[in-house]
Scaffold this motif. Structure first.
Motif, PDB file in Angstrom:
ATOM      1  N   UNK A  10       0.846  -1.197   0.000  1.00 42.17           N
ATOM      2  CA  UNK A  10       0.000   0.000   0.000  1.00 42.17           C
ATOM      3  C   UNK A  10       0.891   1.260   0.000  1.00 42.17           C
ATOM      4  N   UNK A  11       0.395   2.323  -0.601  1.00 41.64           N
ATOM      5  CA  UNK A  11       1.182   3.551  -0.750  1.00 41.64           C
ATOM      6  C   UNK A  11       1.773   4.057   0.568  1.00 41.64           C
ATOM      7  N   UNK A  12       0.961   4.021   1.608  1.00 40.77           N
ATOM      8  CA  UNK A  12       1.405   4.562   2.898  1.00 40.77           C
ATOM      9  C   UNK A  12       2.610   3.782   3.432  1.00 40.77           C
ATOM     10  N   UNK A  13       2.599   2.494   3.240  1.00 41.26           N
ATOM     11  CA  UNK A  13       3.701   1.656   3.722  1.00 41.26           C
ATOM     12  C   UNK A  13       4.929   1.813   2.818  1.00 41.26           C
ATOM     13  N   UNK A  14       4.698   1.856   1.511  1.00 41.13           N
ATOM     14  CA  UNK A  14       5.801   2.019   0.566  1.00 41.13           C
ATOM     15  C   UNK A  14       6.526   3.345   0.800  1.00 41.13           C
ATOM     16  N   UNK A  57       7.577  -7.844   9.555  1.00 40.20           N
ATOM     17  CA  UNK A  57       6.768  -6.622   9.651  1.00 40.20           C
ATOM     18  C   UNK A  57       6.121  -6.242   8.312  1.00 40.20           C
ATOM     19  N   UNK A  58       6.860  -6.360   7.228  1.00 37.47           N
ATOM     20  CA  UNK A  58       6.285  -5.937   5.940  1.00 37.47           C
ATOM     21  C   UNK A  58       5.067  -6.775   5.537  1.00 37.47           C
ATOM     22  N   UNK A  59       5.144  -8.113   5.582  1.00 41.75           N
ATOM     23  CA  UNK A  59       3.938  -8.887   5.226  1.00 41.75           C
ATOM     24  C   UNK A  59       2.765  -8.624   6.171  1.00 41.75           C
ATOM     25  N   UNK A  60       3.053  -8.464   7.454  1.00 47.39           N
ATOM     26  CA  UNK A  60       1.966  -8.210   8.408  1.00 47.39           C
ATOM     27  C   UNK A  60       1.314  -6.858   8.107  1.00 47.39           C
ATOM     28  N   UNK A  61       2.139  -5.849   7.876  1.00 47.91           N
ATOM     29  CA  UNK A  61       1.591  -4.507   7.657  1.00 47.91           C
ATOM     30  C   UNK A  61       0.974  -4.364   6.274  1.00 47.91           C
ATOM     31  N   UNK A  62       1.445  -5.170   5.340  1.00 47.00           N
ATOM     32  CA  UNK A  62       0.860  -5.128   3.990  1.00 47.00           C
ATOM     33  C   UNK A  62      -0.630  -5.481   4.035  1.00 47.00           C
ATOM     34  N   UNK A  63      -0.962  -6.411   4.899  1.00 47.29           N
ATOM     35  CA  UNK A  63      -2.352  -6.891   4.971  1.00 47.29           C
ATOM     36  C   UNK A  63      -3.201  -6.071   5.934  1.00 47.29           C
ATOM     37  N   UNK A  64      -2.643  -4.981   6.434  1.00 48.38           N
ATOM     38  CA  UNK A  64      -3.318  -4.241   7.501  1.00 48.38           C
ATOM     39  C   UNK A  64      -4.647  -3.651   7.056  1.00 48.38           C
ATOM     40  N   UNK A  65      -5.677  -3.906   7.841  1.00 43.66           N
ATOM     41  CA  UNK A  65      -6.971  -3.295   7.577  1.00 43.66           C
ATOM     42  C   UNK A  65      -7.454  -2.669   8.861  1.00 43.66           C
ATOM     43  N   UNK A  66      -8.122  -1.559   8.744  1.00 46.22           N
ATOM     44  CA  UNK A  66      -8.648  -0.911   9.931  1.00 46.22           C
ATOM     45  C   UNK A  66      -9.636  -1.846  10.629  1.00 46.22           C
ATOM     46  N   UNK A  67      -9.548  -1.927  11.930  1.00 50.57           N
ATOM     47  CA  UNK A  67     -10.518  -2.721  12.679  1.00 50.57           C
ATOM     48  C   UNK A  67     -10.867  -1.980  13.958  1.00 50.57           C
ATOM     49  N   UNK A  68     -12.131  -1.966  14.274  1.00 55.45           N
ATOM     50  CA  UNK A  68     -12.568  -1.240  15.462  1.00 55.45           C
ATOM     51  C   UNK A  68     -12.431  -2.122  16.688  1.00 55.45           C
ATOM     52  N   UNK A  92       6.857   1.671  14.463  1.00 52.35           N
ATOM     53  CA  UNK A  92       6.414   3.069  14.426  1.00 52.35           C
ATOM     54  C   UNK A  92       6.887   3.753  13.148  1.00 52.35           C
ATOM     55  N   UNK A  93       8.143   3.512  12.776  1.00 48.78           N
ATOM     56  CA  UNK A  93       8.677   4.133  11.556  1.00 48.78           C
ATOM     57  C   UNK A  93       7.907   3.662  10.326  1.00 48.78           C
ATOM     58  N   UNK A  94       7.675   2.363  10.246  1.00 45.14           N
ATOM     59  CA  UNK A  94       6.997   1.814   9.062  1.00 45.14           C
ATOM     60  C   UNK A  94       5.533   2.228   8.983  1.00 45.14           C
ATOM     61  N   UNK A  95       4.932   2.528  10.123  1.00 49.69           N
ATOM     62  CA  UNK A  95       3.489   2.819  10.130  1.00 49.69           C
ATOM     63  C   UNK A  95       3.202   4.313  10.283  1.00 49.69           C
ATOM     64  N   UNK A  96       4.210   5.145  10.028  1.00 52.58           N
ATOM     65  CA  UNK A  96       3.996   6.573  10.287  1.00 52.58           C
ATOM     66  C   UNK A  96       2.889   7.182   9.419  1.00 52.58           C
ATOM     67  N   UNK A  97       2.584   6.558   8.268  1.00 54.58           N
ATOM     68  CA  UNK A  97       1.487   7.085   7.441  1.00 54.58           C
ATOM     69  C   UNK A  97       0.246   6.192   7.521  1.00 54.58           C
ATOM     70  N   UNK A  98       0.253   5.283   8.497  1.00 52.79           N
ATOM     71  CA  UNK A  98      -0.893   4.391   8.675  1.00 52.79           C
ATOM     72  C   UNK A  98      -1.489   4.656  10.052  1.00 52.79           C
ATOM     73  N   UNK A  99      -2.677   4.111  10.268  1.00 49.18           N
ATOM     74  CA  UNK A  99      -3.299   4.283  11.566  1.00 49.18           C
ATOM     75  C   UNK A  99      -3.107   2.997  12.374  1.00 49.18           C
ATOM     76  N   UNK A 100      -1.958   2.920  13.044  1.00 47.64           N
ATOM     77  CA  UNK A 100      -1.610   1.725  13.815  1.00 47.64           C
ATOM     78  C   UNK A 100      -1.074   2.172  15.171  1.00 47.64           C
ATOM     79  N   UNK A 101      -1.633   1.624  16.231  1.00 45.06           N
ATOM     80  CA  UNK A 101      -1.160   1.970  17.576  1.00 45.06           C
ATOM     81  C   UNK A 101      -0.196   0.886  18.063  1.00 45.06           C
TER      82      UNK A 101
END
Ligand code: ADP
Ligand code: MG
Length: 211
Positions: A10-14, A57-68, A92-101
């Motif tokens: 995804x663009x944010x991760x790339x 981290x990359x494969x896990x974050x690649x599949x990331x979908x927002x979940x409540x 934190x560095x890899x997810x700086x443009x994603x919504x991940x806590x």
């Protein structure tokens, strides 16, 4: 996979990856990432310094979908406090443009502050086995939403005597999750734990080339 661009991230991760300046996957990344992306359990064996952190981290974050949900979807177990800090920083560095806590937990510091942090909501929880076990036994950390369990430096975790804590944590997790395990070496104790708690993970081994 010649470059990370072939992963179709995804663009944010790339964008975050571009800013880190990494372009070409290391051999363990090249071999482990497709297995992890397939959803199968995996046991990866490769020496220190080969790039194992991004391999998961990359494969896990690649599949990331927002979940409540406020309970962690990813738990990463590492042997030491220093590694908790290091891995959490990479997330934190890899997810700086994603919504991940992201939260790191380890012993030797006040558990109440960490409890408060957990209650505020965590997506990726990085921790040492001892502190994570305590937080889970207290019911503060819940594994209801867990999708991925990473055990990094499995051999070192067992060498440090955390077998009981790991076993205890595993017993609190439901079965429906992907297990991603990494170790520098295949020790008897790692092998025993694999037999007892994991259902034939696919082995990806980067044999030391002594030739
Ligand atoms: P390991 O866990 O196998 O010991 P790390 O994941 O800590 O290795 O990575 C070792 C170093 O290599 C780190 O500084 C990391 O930032 C760097 N690194 C990881 N992947 C790449 C890559 N594809 N290209 C360049 N450097 C990388
Ligand atoms: Mg590592």
């Amino acid at each position: 996979m010649a470059t990370f661009h072939d992963l179709d991230l995804p663009k944010s991760l790339q964008k975050a990856l571009d800013e880190l300046g990494f372009t070409t996957p290391t051999p363990i990344q090249e071999r482990a990432m497709p297995v992890i992306m397939s959803g199968r359990d995996m046991m990866g064996i490769a020496q220190t310094g080969t790039g194992k952190t991004f391999a998961y981290l990359l494969p896990i974050l690649k599949q990331w979908k927002f979940a409540a949900t406020d309970a962690p979807r990813v738990v990463i177990l590492v042997p030491t406090r220093e590694l908790v800090v290091q891995v959490a920083e990479e997330v934190v560095k890899l997810t700086q443009y994603m919504s991940v806590r992201t939260l790191g937990v380890y012993g030797g510091v006040n558990i109440n502050t960490q409890k408060k942090n957990v209650y505020e909501g965590v997506d990726v929880l990085v921790g040492t086995p001892g502190r994570l076990m305590d937080l889970a036994l207290d019911g503060v950390v819940r594994f209801d939403s867990l999708q991925k369990l990473v055990i990094d430096e499995f051999d070192e975790i067992l060498n440090l005597g955390f077998r009981f804590q790991v076993t205890s944590i595993l017993s609190m997790m439901k079965d429906k999750r992907q297990n991603i395990l990494f170790s520098a070496t295949m020790t008897d104790e790692v092998d025993e734990m694999l037999n007892d708690f994991f259902d034939f993970p696919e082995e990806v081994s980067l044999a030391a080339s002594g030739t």
